[in-house]
Structures are given as structure tokens and as C-alpha cells.
Design an enzyme around this catalytic site. Structure first.
Site, PDB file in Angstrom:
ATOM      1  N   CYS A  26      37.990  46.974  31.488  1.00  0.00           N
ATOM      2  CA  CYS A  26      39.084  45.473  30.775  1.00  0.00           C
ATOM      3  C   CYS A  26      38.674  44.625  31.900  1.00  0.00           C
ATOM      4  CB  CYS A  26      40.224  45.968  31.910  1.00  0.00           C
ATOM      5  SG  CYS A  26      40.486  46.461  33.489  1.00  0.00           S
ATOM      6  N   HIS A 544      43.880  32.145  40.604  1.00  0.00           N
ATOM      7  CA  HIS A 544      42.556  30.660  40.207  1.00  0.00           C
ATOM      8  C   HIS A 544      43.092  29.418  40.441  1.00  0.00           C
ATOM      9  CE1 HIS A 544      40.029  28.523  37.326  1.00  0.00           C
ATOM     10  NE2 HIS A 544      38.947  29.353  37.181  1.00  0.00           N
TER      11      HIS A 544
END
Length: 623
Positions: A26, A544
Site C-alpha cells: 500500500c 498533507h
């Protein structure tokens, strides 16, 4: 190869090539399916340079290496002699599970996204019944027909909706799954008589309004997809893989899975015919009233109509089926009322149960069956009790239906030649079924493991054990004070598409940055705009800060954490000068995503609102 020595040591410490059944990756970790987990030397792997942590659970043996995992993985599969097609379709593969529960889980998970259109269709049916009976809108008017078409379309295209929802869960390309669904409900196939395939006659099958054939087909399609990817060279997979899958699936669906549903329905009709012939209509009414939700779920509800039409044409009445349909529908409404009363403070559940109660009473039970029964399961038992009692009473007292009309507004059709006794007996049967099912549902209760997550997620504990199976929910706090928005609203396709995982976004109004969860910092990008945190339960969180802010190269960012640091939920981990970033021309929207969301039962974002660092921004429901 850059990671050859690293991968060689990994292979050795997990037990060698023979102990590796499959490996995928992943965002930050390698996920191994091992033949024997005990052979893996976990402590030694954790001490390796380049390994952040090891997580071993029922999902997989997971080695967290960081955001460069793709490069590590590419070299690893080459060394193992595998290709990317060795990926497992389902992370549960190889685990021993209760097969009945596994099937019900797939159906339930696939049905959940379909609730909005199904509930809409049910409410439309109820509304149209009311306005047509009151004379506000004629059932022959264009307005009525347009809205009725919306209702019909939802159930007619149920196979298509199911394909959209279940494809990914079953390892199928969603677009190919939908292609198969629209093919079988097309005018050329759906309900068409006299078809043959390669000279083999096909039975006349109506695929619309049923999800069982397409669900079976998608299950098989998952295995076909894996097989085709193995035999087709990588260089031509883009062209030939979809073609071969469809060439295999069309015959399989039309010759196997469609007929399975067809013969299932025929078997039901034959069974009830035999009962009526050799036992009596009372047993048929009791059983059909009790079992109709199952029959509807399997798409076999319409198979009784030829029998009903024949009975009314020859005898002038139907001694069993239409009455049973109404009794069962009202029992479904009663069961939902029982759940409505049992839900108490859970407003989301009460709204759902109240909505489907109304549509069921008016004769449209699909929203309740698909939206509640499949998920909660116990209402099936409640309807069997209430519907069975009502059907038994109607059968023993000889209730007859003089026309094809069911639901609450179909009751006047039971008068028949001025005989009101038949009507009152039918009303009594309906009351028995409604009250019996409501009491049964209330007494049986809402299963704790199926409780709506809204109630579960109000608890702020890190881990919440719900039942003996260990279902837990973990709330994530807000990383910054500001306005929470949905990820789909972000002006960055990588995030808004969900490609990087499920989560939320926040438009900051203050500068402090906080950890959303208890865990370990897995990575801090050199430009400081992105942070990875591994939660204590294996969650992989990516923060982020801003869009395209990587170009600032760390300017205006001041973080006080580094890789390997232990952090707590709500702990300040840095400050960012959002005002200057905004003045520099950058979008300051801050995204928080769970990059391994597929490992969990669900990731549920909070609704748009103003948040601070003590507020919950989303919840991870652990599997």
C-alpha cells in the site's frame, strides 16, 4: 538493484520464499500473506535498517518501510519470481470464515451504498399512492408517470447499482462489472423469449429488479479476472484482458447464474402449488407471509403472478398469494416500527427505520429488506413471527383476494360482492401481523455488532470494544483549527478522487498543527509539507499541508517532530504560517487521509463544520 540486499534479508527473515504465499503493498508498507506467520522473525525485522515497524494481524503480515515502498516492492517481486498479478483479490483470502456470515457480509456491504436511491424509490411509491388516491394527481397524468419512472428505474436497474457497489469488493473492474449488468438488463436479453447461445436454448429470464444473478456473476468474475491476468502477457493486458473476461462472463451469466435464479423462482412456485393441492391454502398463506422477504431478496417475488392471474380468471379470487403479500408487507412495516421504537436516541437509525416503515405499509418493502433486513438480519425473524401469525389467521378464516392489489390501500379490494366479512377478516390478519412483528422486532432488539456507527463513534475512547468479535472504532482529532470539508471538495484530484485513501480536509484558520491520533511518526518529508503517522492500531495516516506546497521547500513550516517519535492525539507537532503560504499563491487546504483504509470496516468523515484540535474529524471502524 538498489534494495536487493534489503529484500534478500526480508525474504530470509519472513521464512524464505516457500513461506510467502503472496505479497502486495500500500502507501507505506509491504503486506505479506505467509504460509506460517510463526516462521517470521519479527523482532529481527523490526531492528533492520529501513524498517519502521512490523504489524502482524488477521489481515496480513505487514512490514512498514515508508513512502518508497513501491520501489522496494518492484524489486522484491522480481526476486520472488512473481508479478503484480499475484495480488490477492480479497485480503481475507486464506482465512477461515463462516461461509454464511461471509456471504451476508458481502451482500450487506454492497447494499449499504444503495440505500439512498432505494429509500427514495420507496418514499416515491408511498407519495404517489397518496396523491393518486386523494385525486391530487391522476395516475394517468404525465406528472405521475414521470415520478413513477424514477421509482421504477431504481428497482429495474438494481443489477447495475449492485455492480457499481460490489465490483471492487469482489475483485472486479467496476466498469466491466457495470458493463455486464447493463448487458443482461438490455432489451435484447432481459425477459426475451427464444434466445439461444451457441445453439443452446436459454430460458426466458427477467434480470431486472434482482441482484442475486449479478452478484453471483461478479463473484465468479473476480476469479476469472485473476485467471485471465495470469495467462495474458503484461504487454497486451490492456487490450485483451477486458475482452477475454467478457467473452467468458456473458455465457457464464446467461447459461449458469441467470438460470440459477430462474429455477430458484420456479422451485418456489412449484413448492407452494404442491402445498395448496395436497395440504391447503392456510399453510401456503402462513409460509408465504412469513417468507416473502426472502423471496423478494432473491428476486423471485414476481413468479407468483401467473398463478394469481390464472386463479382470479378461473375462480374469481386468489385464495392465498395476494393476501399473503399484503400481510407480509404490513409485517415488514411492523418490524421496522419495532426497530424505530427500539432505536431510542440514535437519530440516524430512527430516521432510517421510520422512512422504510412508511414505504412498507404502502406495499413497497424493498427499502426495508435491502436497507435494513440484510444488514440487521433479526427483522427476518420478526416478520416470520408476525407474518406467519397473520397468514395463519387469514388462511384458517378463508380470506380471499378479489383483485391484484396489495399494501394498505389494497384493502378495499377484499370487500367482494358486498361481503364485508372478508374485509374485516383481512384487516384483522393485517393487524395481527403488524403488531406481532413490531413486538417481535422490539424484543429481539438491534444487534450490537450491526448498530449504526453514529452511536458507536460518539465515544472518544481510543479503542471501543463492541462485541466478542472485537469491532472497535477509533476517532481521529482535527489536525488544525479551521473549517472541515469533505475530501471530494479538495482542488487536487489525487485527494478528491480518493486515490490516496479516505479522509477529510480542513481549511485552516490558525497556525498550530496537531497529531490526530496516538501513534508513531513514520515519515516527515524533507519539505515538511507532509507527515506520516502510524496509529497504535495499525492505521496509516497521511497529513498533507496545502496543495503544491512541496515547492516551498520547507519555507514557512516549523515542525517539532521527526521519524520515530511517539505522538499523542491532540499533541502539537508544529506550526505553519498559513497567511504567508497563502500570500505566496498556494492553497492552504490541509488533507488528512487513511492510506490503508481498505484494511478497515469503514472510514467515516465528520460532516462539514468548524473544528479545533479537540474535535473529531473522522472515525476509523476497525475490522
Amino acid at each position: 538493484m538498489k534494495y536487493e540486499a534489503f529484500n534478500r534479508q526480508i525474504i530470509k527473515l519472513v521464512g524464505g520464499k516457500k513461506n510467502i504465499k503472496a505479497v502486495v503493498h500500500c502507501m507505506t508498507r509491504l503486506r505479506f500473506t505467509l504460509v506460517d506467520d510463526k516462521k517470521a522473525q519479527t523482532d529481527k525485522i523490526k531492528n533492520m535498517d529501513g524498517v519502521i515497524d512490523v504489524v502482524n494481524n488477521d489481515v496480513a503480515y505487514q512490514i512498514i518501510v515508508g513512502t518508497h515502498v513501491t520501489d522496494v516492492y518492484d524489486e522484491l517481486v522480481d526476486m520472488l519470481g512473481m508479478t503484480s498479478s499475484n495480488e490477492l483479490t480479497n485480503n481475507d483470502e486464506g482465512k477461515k470464515k463462516n461461509p454464511v456470515k461471509a456471504v451476508m457480509d458481502v451482500v450487506s456491504e454492497s447494499m449499504t451504498p444503495l440505500l439512498p436511491p432505494i429509500i427514495c424509490a420507496g418514499l416515491l411509491a408511498a407519495l404517489l399512492s397518496i396523491v393518486s388516491l386523494t385525486g391530487l394527481i391522476s395516475d394517468s397524468s404525465s406528472t405521475y408517470k414521470i415520478f413513477d419512472t424514477v421509482r421504477e428505474a431504481v428497482f429495474f436497474f438494481l443489477p447495475v447499482l449492485m455492480a457499481m457497489s460490489a465490483s471492487k469488493r469482489l475483485g472486479v473492474d467496476p466498469y466491466l462489472g457495470v458493463t455486464l449488468a447493463v448487458t443482461i438488463v438490455s432489451q435484447s436479453i432481459n425477459g426475451v423469449k427464444g434466445l439461444n447461445l451457441f445453439g443452446v436454448p436459454l430460458p426466458q429470464i427477467t434480470y431486472a429488479n434482482s441482484f442475486i444473478p449479478i452478484l453471483l456473476a461478479l463473484w465468479f468474475m473476480g476469479y476469472v479476472t485473476k485467471f485471465v491476468k495470469k495467462i495474458v502477457p503484461d504487454k497486451v493486458q490492456y487490450f485483451f484482458t477486458p475482452l477475454l473476461i467478457m467473452v467468458i462472463m456473458i455465457p457464464a451469466t446467461l447459461m449458469v447464474f441467470g438460470p440459477l435464479g430462474f429455477y430458484f423462482g420456479e422451485g418456489i412456485v412449484g413448492f407452494f402449488n404442491l402445498l395448496m393441492k395436497y395440504v391447503g391454502s392456510w399453510l401456503v398463506m402462513m409460509l408465504y407471509s412469513a417468507l416473502q422477504p426472502f423471496i423478494v431478496m432473491f428476486g423471485a417475488g414476481n413468479f407468483i403472478m401467473p398463478i394469481v392471474a390464472s386463479l382470479i380468471a378461473t375462480e374469481g379470487y386468489d385464495p392465498a398469494f395476494i393476501s399473503s403479500c399484503t400481510i407480509s408487507d404490513i409485517a415488514v412495516g411492523g418490524a421496522m416500527l419495532g426497530y424505530f421504537l427500539r432505536a431510542k436516541k440514535n437519530s440516524k437509525q430512527k430516521q432510517l427505520f421510520g422512512t422504510v416503515t412508511l414505504s412498507a405499509i404502502f406495499g413497497v418493502t424493498e427499502p426495508a429488506i435491502y436497507g435494513v433486513f440484510v444488514k440487521y438480519r433479526r427483522p427476518f425473524v420478526a416478520v416470520m413471527i408476525g407474518g406467519g401469525l397473520g397468514g395463519l389467521f387469514a388462511g384458517l378464516t378463508g380470506v380471499k383476494a378479489y383483485s391484484v392489489a396489495w399494501g394498505l390501500f389494497g384493502l378495499p379490494s377484499y370487500i367482494g360482492k358486498g361481503n364485508f366479512t372478508n374485509l374485516w377478516l383481512m384487516v384483522s390478519a393485517v393487524i395481527i401481523s403488524f403488531v406481532g412483528a413490531a413486538i417481535a422486532a422490539y424484543m429481539l432488539g438491534i444487534p450490537v455488532d450491526s448498530e449504526d456507527y453514529e452511536q458507536i463513534l460518539e465515544n472518544d475512547k481510543k479503542d471501543i470494544t463492541i462485541n466478542e468479535n472485537g469491532l472497535r472504532a477509533v476517532p481521529l482529532k482535527s489536525v488544525v483549527t479551521g473549517n472541515l470539508i469533505q475530501l471530494s471538495e479538495v482542488n487536487d484530484k489525487a485527494f478528491s478522487s480518493g486515490g490516496l485513501g479516505k479522509g477529510i480536509a480542513i481549511q485552516p484558520t490558525e497556525n498550530n498543527i496537531y497529531s490526530p491520533i496516538n501513534g508513531t511518526v513514520s515519515v516527515v518529508f524533507p519539505t515538511k509539507h507532509a507527515i506520516g503517522i502510524n496509529g497504535d492500531n495499525g492505521e496509516e495516516i497521511l497529513i498533507h499541508i496545502g496543495i503544491d506546497t512541496v515547492q516551498l521547500e520547507g519555507k514557512y513550516f516549523d515542525l517539532n517532530i521527526k521519524q520515530g517519535d511517539i505522538v499523542k492525539a491532540g499533541q502539537q507537532i508544529g506550526k505553519v504560517d498559513f497567511k504567508k503560504i497563502k500570500e505566496a499563491g498556494y492553497d492552504i487546504t490541509t488533507m488528512v487521509v487513511v492510506t490503508n483504509a481498505d484494511d478497515y470496516t469503514d472510514v467515516i468523515p465528520s460532516e462539514n463544520k468548524q473544528v479545533n484540535n479537540s474535535d473529531s474529524s473522522m472515525n476509523i471502524v476497525l475490522g
